[in-house]
Design a protein around this motif. Structure first.
Motif, PDB file in Angstrom:
ATOM      1  N   ILE A 464     -19.179 155.768 -18.781  1.00  0.00           N
ATOM      2  CA  ILE A 464     -20.514 156.033 -19.330  1.00  0.00           C
ATOM      3  C   ILE A 464     -20.310 156.436 -20.778  1.00  0.00           C
ATOM      4  N   VAL A 465     -20.866 155.672 -21.702  1.00  0.00           N
ATOM      5  CA  VAL A 465     -20.622 155.906 -23.109  1.00  0.00           C
ATOM      6  C   VAL A 465     -21.884 155.603 -23.904  1.00  0.00           C
ATOM      7  N   LYS A 466     -22.045 156.322 -24.996  1.00  0.00           N
ATOM      8  CA  LYS A 466     -23.204 156.067 -25.855  1.00  0.00           C
ATOM      9  C   LYS A 466     -23.096 154.700 -26.510  1.00  0.00           C
ATOM     10  N   LYS A 481     -18.062 150.597 -12.727  1.00  0.00           N
ATOM     11  CA  LYS A 481     -19.188 150.072 -13.506  1.00  0.00           C
ATOM     12  C   LYS A 481     -19.196 150.704 -14.896  1.00  0.00           C
ATOM     13  N   THR A 482     -19.877 150.032 -15.824  1.00  0.00           N
ATOM     14  CA  THR A 482     -19.973 150.502 -17.206  1.00  0.00           C
ATOM     15  C   THR A 482     -21.438 150.642 -17.596  1.00  0.00           C
ATOM     16  N   CYS A 483     -21.787 151.816 -18.152  1.00  0.00           N
ATOM     17  CA  CYS A 483     -23.139 152.063 -18.654  1.00  0.00           C
ATOM     18  C   CYS A 483     -23.035 152.459 -20.121  1.00  0.00           C
ATOM     19  N   LEU A 484     -23.750 151.731 -20.992  1.00  0.00           N
ATOM     20  CA  LEU A 484     -23.665 152.045 -22.411  1.00  0.00           C
ATOM     21  C   LEU A 484     -25.002 151.800 -23.087  1.00  0.00           C
ATOM     22  N   ASP A 485     -25.272 152.571 -24.127  1.00  0.00           N
ATOM     23  CA  ASP A 485     -26.496 152.356 -24.905  1.00  0.00           C
ATOM     24  C   ASP A 485     -26.376 151.090 -25.740  1.00  0.00           C
ATOM     25  N   ASN A 496     -16.833 145.594 -12.365  1.00  0.00           N
ATOM     26  CA  ASN A 496     -18.065 145.948 -11.660  1.00  0.00           C
ATOM     27  C   ASN A 496     -19.233 145.588 -12.583  1.00  0.00           C
ATOM     28  N   HIS A 497     -20.410 146.107 -12.302  1.00  0.00           N
ATOM     29  CA  HIS A 497     -21.574 145.808 -13.134  1.00  0.00           C
ATOM     30  C   HIS A 497     -21.447 146.429 -14.526  1.00  0.00           C
ATOM     31  N   ILE A 498     -22.044 145.762 -15.512  1.00  0.00           N
ATOM     32  CA  ILE A 498     -22.187 146.294 -16.871  1.00  0.00           C
ATOM     33  C   ILE A 498     -23.679 146.492 -17.134  1.00  0.00           C
ATOM     34  N   TYR A 499     -24.049 147.728 -17.524  1.00  0.00           N
ATOM     35  CA  TYR A 499     -25.452 148.055 -17.804  1.00  0.00           C
ATOM     36  C   TYR A 499     -25.612 148.329 -19.303  1.00  0.00           C
ATOM     37  N   ILE A 500     -26.565 147.638 -19.942  1.00  0.00           N
ATOM     38  CA  ILE A 500     -26.832 147.802 -21.374  1.00  0.00           C
ATOM     39  C   ILE A 500     -28.225 148.410 -21.519  1.00  0.00           C
ATOM     40  N   TYR A 501     -28.323 149.534 -22.229  1.00  0.00           N
ATOM     41  CA  TYR A 501     -29.601 150.249 -22.326  1.00  0.00           C
ATOM     42  C   TYR A 501     -30.332 149.999 -23.646  1.00  0.00           C
TER      43      TYR A 501
END
Length: 696
Positions: A464-466, A481-485, A496-501
């Motif tokens: 989880i990264v900005k 999984k990866t979550c990033l702004d 795994n899944h990549i989430y782009i915010y």
């Protein structure tokens, strides 16, 4: 009567026992002459024992004769010699005296040889008639002295525990209160001495010792040496204790006690040792060096507290790469522990206790109030060892005297050169940025509240990264999984899944599952690869910056398959080389066993070894082949993989599904792109018309 006795040192022990004889030893005629001039006078007796001065002795006698002749003094000269030449000289001197009509009343010269008195086995003093001379003396005036020795040298030997023969060497220099040092002294100013150790008795005309110790007389100076010495820190006092035949045990102990009190020693006196030595020396005289008094160090106290047992390492630089280069980003400033490992120790309270030195001065102690550690989670006290043991594998955390073990490492700031690289097998939280060039290996989940910029990142859990900027040298690798702004000019590989915010700009994203944009996030440029599908809000921009979308490809399995194919190729080459080598010795198409029987034992053993090696290689080949088959089966082409765009998708973007490509020549809105198997081409449909369940 003054008696000047000149003799060899081999008579030292016996002659020094005569307390009324002044004894000097000579190997130099000048010294002999000086002594004669010093002690010449009324009723003087000069006794000489010579063992080799030779005929040069005659001028000294001539000077003596001149003195008695001119001063008309009465004296006595006695010569003992084994030297025949000296004997002749003495006879000549007698003749000279007679010729000059010096009467026997004025000077008596006696010549006695050792042989005439048969000195062997006899007491030298008795043979020389010294007792008779002393008894007939009308005065008690006498002198006591020995040739000065290096007393300090023998005392140092005692300190080293070397006692053999030392007592006899130092015995003439041992003094006690009242012992006469110099007699026949008309004027006390003739000698230099200290009044606190030596005193002059006018009526007896003697200098006597006032203390127990050592005395050295040299060049009209009397030096007194203490038998007790206090160390500079006053915590110890060492002394020499010796026997004195003239004193009783009680007198000796009393004099020793006087020395102790005189030096101000009041505490820690070793009386048991002193009494023990006094008893021993009654049976066998001697001298010893020992600790006479010992102080006590103060014992500082403290409250109960927990002592941290670990060490925070601050290593600036560590060899980490294959080139042996020093990476100054390495710090090893993380302290990780295993379950059951001791982290701290409970130290019980200690009461303070004052000490003292040998003079009785109190050495004050102190009571230290240590700030106790607050023991937190995942630490348990072992009552047998008083140690706090870790309940888990994790990281030690010390915060404002609060000690605990956590599975999560928290970096309160940036991961930079000052902090160092991170290699940790649990969770990590970075409250700042991970700056350029730094390395983070995380065995759990990684949370970065700032950005990752041109850094080397490997995460076994979720990331989880900005945001990410310029991470192009090596792709950021995430197993979870990866979550990033946002992500810009960076590469990211995710299993795994990549989430782009917010947005992805010129980024290379690869996922073994899905790439999903949240809310109104945008993707502009770059390349997106997904095995299961991509769900975006918008793709591209009005400037038509191109992006490449690759669907139905599992990049990770493809890479593993490439490695397996390379391994299989390498094994086949090795097997071929070994078979070619074997074929030079045997015909592999015929019975191998029969061929081996016809070979020498050495060659047959070699061939058996070669066949065993081939078997091992074929086994490896089979295992690699089986793994390859398994991966190819699992790597089913995701023909159902799709691209969904909820808002605008601009022209000039390229979509690829299992090798079939489509370049968009127009803009679309709220569309889904997928592979139509019947038409063998990529088609677009409104999202509402597409029968699929796109989940975030």
């Amino acid at each position: 009567m003054n008696i000047l006795f000149s003799a060899s040192k081999k008579y030292e022990k016996e002659l020094s026992s005569k307390s009324r004889i002044y004894v000097e030893y000579y190997n130099d005629l000048t010294k002999l002459e000086d002594s004669f001039m010093k002690y010449k006078g009324e009723k003087s007796c000069f006794i000489f024992i010579d063992e080799g001065m030779g005929i040069d002795f005659l001028p000294v006698f001539k000077k003596m004769n001149d003195f008695f002749k001119t001063q008309n003094k009465q004296g006595k000269l006695i010569l003992f010699t084994e030297n025949q030449e000296l004997e002749k000289s003495a006879q000549s001197f007698v003749n000279l005296v007679v010729k000059e009509t010096i009467t026997a009343e004025k000077i008596l010269f006696s010549f006695r040889s050792f042989e005439a008195f048969d000195m062997k086995g006899q007491n030298i003093c008795e043979s020389l008639g010294l007792d008779e001379i002393l008894e007939n003396s009308k005065t008690s005036v006498a002198h006591i002295c020995l040739e000065p020795i290096d007393i300090a040298f023998y005392l140092e030997m005692l300190q080293e525990g070397k006692n053999q023969g030392i007592y006899e060497k130092l015995k003439p220099y041992l003094v006690y209160p009242g012992k006469t040092l110099i007699s026949g002294l008309e004027n006390k100013t003739e000698y230099e001495y200290e009044d606190d150790s030596i005193e002059y008795h006018l009526e007896l005309k003697i200098l006597a010792s006032k203390r127990l110790g050592f005395v050295l007389v040299k060049d009209k100076k009397i030096t007194f040496m203490n038998l007790i010495n206090i160390k500079e820190n006053k915590k110890e006092a060492f002394a020499y204790f010796f026997s004195v035949p003239e004193l009783t045990k009680e007198e000796l102990l009393n004099f020793f006690e006087m020395e102790i009190r005189r030096l101000g020693i009041k505490s820690g006196i070793c009386y048991d040792d002193i009494f023990h030595f006094s008893e021993d020396f009654q049976e066998k005289p001697g001298i010893v060096y020992f600790k006479a008094a010992e102080g006590k160090d103060p014992q500082n106290g403290h409250n109960e507290y927990a002592l941290f047992l670990k060490e925070w390492k601050k290593n600036h630089g560590k060899i980490v790469n294959r080139f042996g280069m020093i990476d100054y980003r390495e710090r090893e400033n993380l302290l990780t522990v295993k379950k059951g490992e001791a982290i701290a120790k409970l130290i019980p309270e200690v009461k303070n206790e004052d000490g003292y030195d040998v003079t009785g001065t109190v050495l004050l102690s102190s009571y230290l109030s240590k700030v106790p550690l607050k023991i937190g989670k995942n630490l348990t006290l072992n009552p047998e060892t008083n140690e706090y043991l870790s309940d888990i594998d994790g990281m030690v955390v010390m915060s404002q005297n609060h000690l605990y073990v956590d599975e999560t490492l928290v970096v309160h700031g940036n991961v930079d050169m000052a902090y160092g690289n991170i290699h940790y097998d649990k969770n990590i939280i970075v409250e700042g940025d991970i700056v350029s060039g730094m390395q983070v290996e995380c065995g759990g989940n990684l949370v970065v509240k700032g950005v990752i910029e041109d850094a080397f990142i490997e995460v076994s859990g979720d990331l989880i990264v900005k945001g990410m900027i310029n991470c192009k040298k090596k792709a950021v690798f995430v197993k979870g999984k990866t979550c990033l702004d946002f992500i810009e000019n960076s590469s990211l590989d995710c299993l795994n899944h990549i989430y782009i915010y917010r947005f992805a700009l010129h980024a290379v994203l690869r996922s073994t599952q899905k790439i999903i944009s949240i809310d109104k996030s945008k993707v502009i440029g770059g390349e997106l690869t997904s095995a299961q599908g991509i769900d975006l809000f918008s793709l591209g921009n009005p400037e038509y910056i191109p992006a490449k979308i690759v669907l139905g490809i599992n990049f990770y399995i493809e890479e593993q398959i490439k490695k397996l194919l390379n391994a299989m190729k390498s094994l086949k080459i090795k097997i071929s080389e070994e078979m070619e080598n074997i074929s030079t010795y045997v015909d592999v198409k015929k019975d191998i066993r029969a061929q081996l029987k016809n070979m020498s034992k050495e060659k047959a053993d070699y061939m058996i070894h070669e066949f065993s090696l081939i078997k091992e290689l074929r086994d490896k080949e089979n295992k690699v082949g089986a793994l390859y088959e398994e991966l190819t089966k699992t790597m089913q082409k995701e023909i159902s993989s799709y691209l969904a765009v909820r808002d605008n998708i601009y022209q000039n973007n390229t979509i690829s599904v299992i090798g079939i490509q489509k370049k968009l020549s127009e803009n679309y809105e709220n569309m889904i792109f997928y592979l139509d198997i019947n038409q063998a081409e990529i088609v677009a449909k409104k999202a509402s018309d597409f029968n699929t369940d796109v989940k975030n």
